[in-house]
Design an enzyme around this catalytic site. Structure first.
Site, PDB file in Angstrom:
ATOM      1  N   GLY A  11      -1.490  -0.594  -2.665  1.00  0.00           N
ATOM      2  CA  GLY A  11      -2.860  -0.738  -2.200  1.00  0.00           C
ATOM      3  C   GLY A  11      -3.529   0.617  -2.045  1.00  0.00           C
ATOM      4  O   GLY A  11      -2.931   1.566  -1.559  1.00  0.00           O
ATOM      5  N   ARG A  72       0.468  -2.614  -8.906  1.00  0.00           N
ATOM      6  CA  ARG A  72       1.829  -2.986  -8.526  1.00  0.00           C
ATOM      7  C   ARG A  72       2.568  -3.426  -9.783  1.00  0.00           C
ATOM      8  O   ARG A  72       1.979  -4.019 -10.684  1.00  0.00           O
ATOM      9  CB  ARG A  72       1.809  -4.095  -7.481  1.00  0.00           C
ATOM     10  CG  ARG A  72       1.273  -3.625  -6.126  1.00  0.00           C
ATOM     11  CD  ARG A  72       1.348  -4.723  -5.073  1.00  0.00           C
ATOM     12  NE  ARG A  72       1.064  -4.199  -3.754  1.00  0.00           N
ATOM     13  CZ  ARG A  72      -0.147  -4.108  -3.226  1.00  0.00           C
ATOM     14  NH1 ARG A  72      -1.191  -4.513  -3.925  1.00  0.00           N
ATOM     15  NH2 ARG A  72      -0.329  -3.628  -2.019  1.00  0.00           N
ATOM     16  N   ASP A 103       5.129   1.501   1.393  1.00  0.00           N
ATOM     17  CA  ASP A 103       6.578   1.326   1.313  1.00  0.00           C
ATOM     18  C   ASP A 103       7.039   0.857  -0.064  1.00  0.00           C
ATOM     19  O   ASP A 103       8.121   1.236  -0.525  1.00  0.00           O
ATOM     20  CB  ASP A 103       7.093   0.378   2.410  1.00  0.00           C
ATOM     21  CG  ASP A 103       6.439  -1.001   2.356  1.00  0.00           C
ATOM     22  OD1 ASP A 103       5.525  -1.209   1.552  1.00  0.00           O
ATOM     23  OD2 ASP A 103       6.876  -1.868   3.142  1.00  0.00           O
ATOM     24  N   THR A 125      -1.509   4.581   3.027  1.00  0.00           N
ATOM     25  CA  THR A 125      -1.733   3.156   3.241  1.00  0.00           C
ATOM     26  C   THR A 125      -2.527   2.971   4.524  1.00  0.00           C
ATOM     27  O   THR A 125      -2.271   3.663   5.517  1.00  0.00           O
ATOM     28  CB  THR A 125      -0.415   2.365   3.349  1.00  0.00           C
ATOM     29  OG1 THR A 125      -0.694   1.035   3.823  1.00  0.00           O
ATOM     30  CG2 THR A 125       0.567   3.015   4.302  1.00  0.00           C
ATOM     31  N   ASP A 127      -2.274   0.544   6.425  1.00  0.00           N
ATOM     32  CA  ASP A 127      -1.481  -0.252   7.361  1.00  0.00           C
ATOM     33  C   ASP A 127      -0.734   0.581   8.403  1.00  0.00           C
ATOM     34  O   ASP A 127      -0.305   0.052   9.428  1.00  0.00           O
ATOM     35  CB  ASP A 127      -0.465  -1.107   6.599  1.00  0.00           C
ATOM     36  CG  ASP A 127      -1.118  -2.056   5.605  1.00  0.00           C
ATOM     37  OD1 ASP A 127      -2.273  -2.453   5.856  1.00  0.00           O
ATOM     38  OD2 ASP A 127      -0.488  -2.375   4.585  1.00  0.00           O
ATOM     39  N   ASP A 129       2.236   1.730   8.338  1.00  0.00           N
ATOM     40  CA  ASP A 129       3.544   1.096   8.558  1.00  0.00           C
ATOM     41  C   ASP A 129       4.702   1.818   7.882  1.00  0.00           C
ATOM     42  O   ASP A 129       5.739   1.212   7.599  1.00  0.00           O
ATOM     43  CB  ASP A 129       3.499  -0.360   8.080  1.00  0.00           C
ATOM     44  CG  ASP A 129       3.191  -0.484   6.586  1.00  0.00           C
ATOM     45  OD1 ASP A 129       2.835   0.526   5.949  1.00  0.00           O
ATOM     46  OD2 ASP A 129       3.295  -1.603   6.055  1.00  0.00           O
ATOM     47  N   ARG A 171      -0.839  -6.215   6.939  1.00  0.00           N
ATOM     48  CA  ARG A 171       0.392  -6.898   6.478  1.00  0.00           C
ATOM     49  C   ARG A 171       1.219  -7.324   7.693  1.00  0.00           C
ATOM     50  O   ARG A 171       0.743  -8.067   8.530  1.00  0.00           O
ATOM     51  CB  ARG A 171       1.175  -6.009   5.525  1.00  0.00           C
ATOM     52  CG  ARG A 171       0.466  -5.763   4.202  1.00  0.00           C
ATOM     53  CD  ARG A 171       1.434  -5.316   3.133  1.00  0.00           C
ATOM     54  NE  ARG A 171       2.278  -4.218   3.564  1.00  0.00           N
ATOM     55  CZ  ARG A 171       3.388  -3.859   2.949  1.00  0.00           C
ATOM     56  NH1 ARG A 171       3.795  -4.505   1.875  1.00  0.00           N
ATOM     57  NH2 ARG A 171       4.101  -2.845   3.386  1.00  0.00           N
TER      58      ARG A 171
END
Length: 319
Positions: A11, A72, A103, A125, A127, A129, A171
């Protein structure tokens, strides 16, 4: 090391362009050629690789998204796909690779590392994360986008005395919901890391109404459940006039904030330094405002952690 490659994967995130710019200019400053891989790991396998010059990254530091494009790739998860990528890197004489992404992107960099090709991961990202770094590129910009939306929604919520449920991205991580909810004064924040009962939330909303509160904002991370489902359950439990807003991919766009531009520049430059030092299989990050690097394979084995003290504070301040 004479040539390095750089790609963005997964992303997109605001600040990726700033990170690519830092990689290119840091490398050229040290007389190292840089090749851009266009289209993520799919582009790597297909040999969509072009040499980048100083001018190639001019006027991109302020642009959202990634001018290298992103994708992706299921094929790259296979050994055959990874071997295709390595063959293309060798064909172009590339000695090391900087991978900017989340990730999934790190998993690709990990695979290349295990095949003996030096890679350095840069966390990009929204996120937030990625283990091993307190903040990822794009997180701060996404937060500002969400906060802007919350402030606007609060205006209409107060005008119509409504309860608004706002679904944010992330996510399986609740960082965006938590930070934006705390900064936006949300009455309730739903995150995957902490379970909350809808009945308990409904009771809090009712108590608020009893003391004269006319509207409420509920932030839900997409990893919990859909905002529409939360809105439905809140409506059934309270009979309050409830509306739902799903912010979606607007959170990924926009010009990166100062924090993201500086973070991206620091991390991108550090990634190049590691490759020039002969250190592959690493990932870079930021901790207590200092640059760190760590083994990318070990990092992926660690779980993402959320600052639950912030979650506790949000509950204390939303009484």
């Amino acid at each position: 090391m004479k040539r390095i490659g750089v790609l963005t994967s997964g992303g997109d995130a605001p600040g990726m362009n700033a990170a690519v710019r830092a990689v290119v200019r840091k490398a050229i400053y040290h007389n190292v050629e840089v090749y851009g891989v266009f289209g993520g790991y799919s582009g790597l396998m297909n040999g969509n690789i072009k040499k980048l010059e100083l001018g190639s990254v001019g006027d991109i530091i302020h642009r959202g998204g990634t001018f290298l494009y992103s994708a992706r790739s299921e094929e790259f998860k296979t050994k055959e796909g990874q071997q295709k990528g390595i063959e293309q890197l060798k064909k172009h004489g590339i000695d090391g690779l900087v991978v900017i992404g989340g990730d999934g992107s790190y998993m690709g960099a990990k695979a290349l590392t295990e095949h003996g090709f030096p890679c350095v991961g840069v966390p990009g990202t929204i996120d937030n994360d990625i283990p091993g770094t307190e903040f990822t590129i794009g997180f701060d910009t996404a937060l500002n986008t969400v906060i802007d939306a919350i402030d606007k929604i609060r205006d209409t919520a107060s005008s119509h005395e409504r309860t608004f449920v706002i679904e944010v991205m992330g996510r399986n991580a609740g960082d965006i919901a938590l930070w934006a909810g705390l900064a936006g004064g949300a009455e309730t924040i739903l995150i995957p890391e902490e379970k909350q009962d809808i009945k308990e939330i409904a009771e809090r909303l009712k108590k608020g109404q009893e003391r004269g509160k006319k509207h409420s904002i509920i932030i839900v991370a997409e990893g919990v459940m859909s905002g529409y489902e939360v809105g439905k359950q809140i409506k059934e439990a309270t009979d309050f006039d409830t509306r739902v807003t799903v912010l979606g991919h607007v959170q990924r766009g926009g010009s990166p904030t100062v924090n993201d531009r500086v973070l991206a520049s620091r991390l991108g430059a550090r990634a190049v330094e590691l490759l020039l030092e002969g250190k592959g299989g690493r990932a870079v990050g930021i901790e207590k405002n200092s640059l760190v690097d760590y083994d990318i394979i070990e990092a992926l084995a660690k779980p993402h952690t959320l600052d639950l003290d912030l979650y506790k504070l949000s509950k204390e301040l939303s009484i």
